[in-house]
Enzyme design. Structure first.
Site, PDB file in Angstrom:
ATOM      1  N   ASP A   1      31.517 -31.326 -38.738  1.00 31.64           N
ATOM      2  CA  ASP A   1      32.612 -32.298 -38.723  1.00 31.64           C
ATOM      3  C   ASP A   1      32.491 -33.138 -37.453  1.00 31.64           C
ATOM      4  O   ASP A   1      31.514 -33.013 -36.706  1.00 31.64           O
ATOM      5  CB  ASP A   1      33.966 -31.578 -38.821  1.00 31.64           C
ATOM      6  CG  ASP A   1      34.343 -30.894 -37.515  1.00 31.64           C
ATOM      7  OD1 ASP A   1      33.436 -30.651 -36.687  1.00 31.64           O
ATOM      8  OD2 ASP A   1      35.538 -30.624 -37.316  1.00 31.64           O
TER       9      ASP A   1
ATOM     10  N   TYR B   1      30.206 -31.413 -45.414  1.00 31.88           N
ATOM     11  CA  TYR B   1      30.890 -30.597 -44.412  1.00 31.88           C
ATOM     12  C   TYR B   1      31.508 -29.347 -45.034  1.00 31.88           C
ATOM     13  O   TYR B   1      31.250 -28.223 -44.608  1.00 31.88           O
ATOM     14  CB  TYR B   1      31.979 -31.419 -43.700  1.00 31.88           C
ATOM     15  CG  TYR B   1      33.031 -30.547 -43.067  1.00 31.88           C
ATOM     16  CD1 TYR B   1      32.771 -29.873 -41.871  1.00 31.88           C
ATOM     17  CD2 TYR B   1      34.271 -30.345 -43.683  1.00 31.88           C
ATOM     18  CE1 TYR B   1      33.720 -29.031 -41.305  1.00 31.88           C
ATOM     19  CE2 TYR B   1      35.215 -29.501 -43.128  1.00 31.88           C
ATOM     20  CZ  TYR B   1      34.933 -28.855 -41.947  1.00 31.88           C
ATOM     21  OH  TYR B   1      35.865 -28.014 -41.402  1.00 31.88           O
TER      22      TYR B   1
ATOM     23  N   GLU C   1      41.344 -27.153 -45.638  1.00 33.17           N
ATOM     24  CA  GLU C   1      40.246 -28.072 -45.366  1.00 33.17           C
ATOM     25  C   GLU C   1      40.468 -29.437 -46.027  1.00 33.17           C
ATOM     26  O   GLU C   1      40.093 -30.462 -45.470  1.00 33.17           O
ATOM     27  CB  GLU C   1      38.906 -27.470 -45.796  1.00 33.17           C
ATOM     28  CG  GLU C   1      38.461 -26.297 -44.919  1.00 33.17           C
ATOM     29  CD  GLU C   1      38.225 -26.683 -43.463  1.00 33.17           C
ATOM     30  OE1 GLU C   1      37.993 -27.871 -43.184  1.00 33.17           O
ATOM     31  OE2 GLU C   1      38.275 -25.787 -42.607  1.00 33.17           O
TER      32      GLU C   1
END
Length: 384
Positions: free
Chosen positions: A170, A152, A69
């Site tokens: 996102d 997020y 991520e």
DNA sequence: GTCCGGTAGA
DNA sequence: TCTACCGGAC
């Protein structure tokens, strides 16, 4: 240490949940169900994904998810894949990453951009090891203190790690929702992101929040793409308001364009027996990475000897928010002039707050350096 | 050339 | 709430 960001109140309020669209006895699947079914059939096996999008249980999976991520922030899957493999091979767990020097972590990040992510991830690993016993904390309130975890990623981990019905919003999720409901945005409006998150909270299936988030993003990446959406392949085409409008790409409205100032800078090859001079700084553009020394063309001309360096050509480099025209300069032919010009340059750099260090030519390959200065390096190489 | 994409710090 | 941060795809 980070300031309070008010973002995890989102996670906590999500735990109360506001239900979902799945009603017993309802024959028509709601769009979240349709999406989940589509995802089951079309999920790409990406290197960081565990089989079957199972909730995260092993710490190794948590680590891989977090690393992936970080690599994926403002970065496409295709660009991140190779970095992920190399990074995991060298830093397979929190402990190895925490132990590594920052410069080595940055070296594995070099070329992919947004280098602050690498220093945040490194700092996150050290926090996890030193303050949480090598295990990513399971209490979302403590995420406030962790570097690089924003709304997020916080939502993603709340869903995937804790099983909370929390959306991970996102750019893909924003686009899919904007089109599904023909919301115009604009995308750069923080209120738009908030509306998307609120809406998704009402649809997210409480039993599969992590999978739902992934499915939504996957649809955005592979089908509901920004420029040429493949609507005929889309599982949600029948319920998509943007598709009905005939102009799906009108949603969401793009962010307002920002001016991109042009900056002219002089870049110097400064070579002695000690090696080649590189510089770095802690903040601003390309922070913590090594640069060939550069000065704004204005300050270089301001009564210094730097003008004695010989001009050999230019390199152009576009960042999103500025355009650089770099004028490449190599040491002057006369050794007397050269010494004076060099002293002048080092003094001006110090005044600008640059840390300076000399590297041997063969060391440059191991130095974390952004794309723009790799371009410069290629042009300077014949001169050392 | 234009567009895309999360977080931190102000 | 606004702006700075990078590089690649189209």
């Amino acid at each position: 240490m980070k300031k309070t960001k008010h973002r995890h109140s989102d996670v906590q309020s999500a735990a109360r949940g506001s239900g979902n669209d799945v009603r017993e006895g309802d024959k028509t699947p709601s769009w979240p169900e349709t999406l989940l079914a589509w995802y089951g059939a079309h999920r790409r096996p990406l290197p960081w994904r565990t089989p079957g999008s199972a909730p995260l249980s092993e710490e190794a999976d948590v680590y891989r998810t977090v690393v992936s991520e970080f690599l994926l922030m403002r970065t496409r899957v295709r660009a991140a894949e190779g970095y992920f493999r190399r990074f995991l091979e060298r830093f397979p767990n929190w402990d190895e990453l925490a132990r590594a020097p920052e410069e080595e972590v940055l070296r594995f990040w070099q070329g992919i951009g947004f280098y602050r992510r690498a220093t945040y991830l490194h700092s996150l690993a050290r926090t996890v090891v030193e303050r949480h016993g090598g295990k990513f904390p399971r209490d979302p309130r403590s995420w406030n203190e962790l570097p690089g975890i924003g709304p997020y990623l916080s939502g993603l981990l709340a869903a995937k790690l804790l099983g909370l019905p929390e959306p991970a919003v996102d750019g893909n999720a924003q686009r899919v929702v904007a089109r599904l409901f023909a919301w115009e945005g604009p995308k750069d409006d923080p209120g738009f992101v908030r509306r998307v998150r609120d809406l998704l909270r009402t649809y997210i299936p409480p039993e599969l929040p992590g999978t739902f988030n992934e499915a939504l993003m996957e649809l955005g990446e592979t089908v509901c793409t920004p420029r040429s959406p493949r609507c005929p392949e889309c599982p949600l085409q029948d319920e998509c308001a943007a598709r009905r409008s005939g102009e799906p790409t009108r949603y969401p409205r793009p962010a307002s364009p920002r001016p991109r100032p042009l900056e002219e800078r002089d870049v110097y090859l400064c070579r002695t027996e000690a090696g080649i001079l590189l510089v770095r700084r802690d903040t601003g553009l390309l922070a913590r990475l090594w640069h060939f020394p550069h000065l704004s063309s204005a300050s270089a001309e301001a009564g210094s000897c730097c003008a004695d360096f010989a001009f050999i050509g230019t390199v152009e480099h576009a960042f999103t928010h500025r355009l650089w025209i770099l004028r490449l300069r190599v040491p002057p032919a006369s050794s007397a002039t050269c010494g004076r010009a060099r002293e002048d340059l080092v003094r001006l750099l110090a005044e600008d707050g640059w840390e300076t260090r000399w590297f041997l030519p063969e060391e440059l390959v191991r130095v974390p350096m952004p794309r723009v200065f790799r371009k410069v390096e290629e042009r300077f190489a014949p001169f050392w």
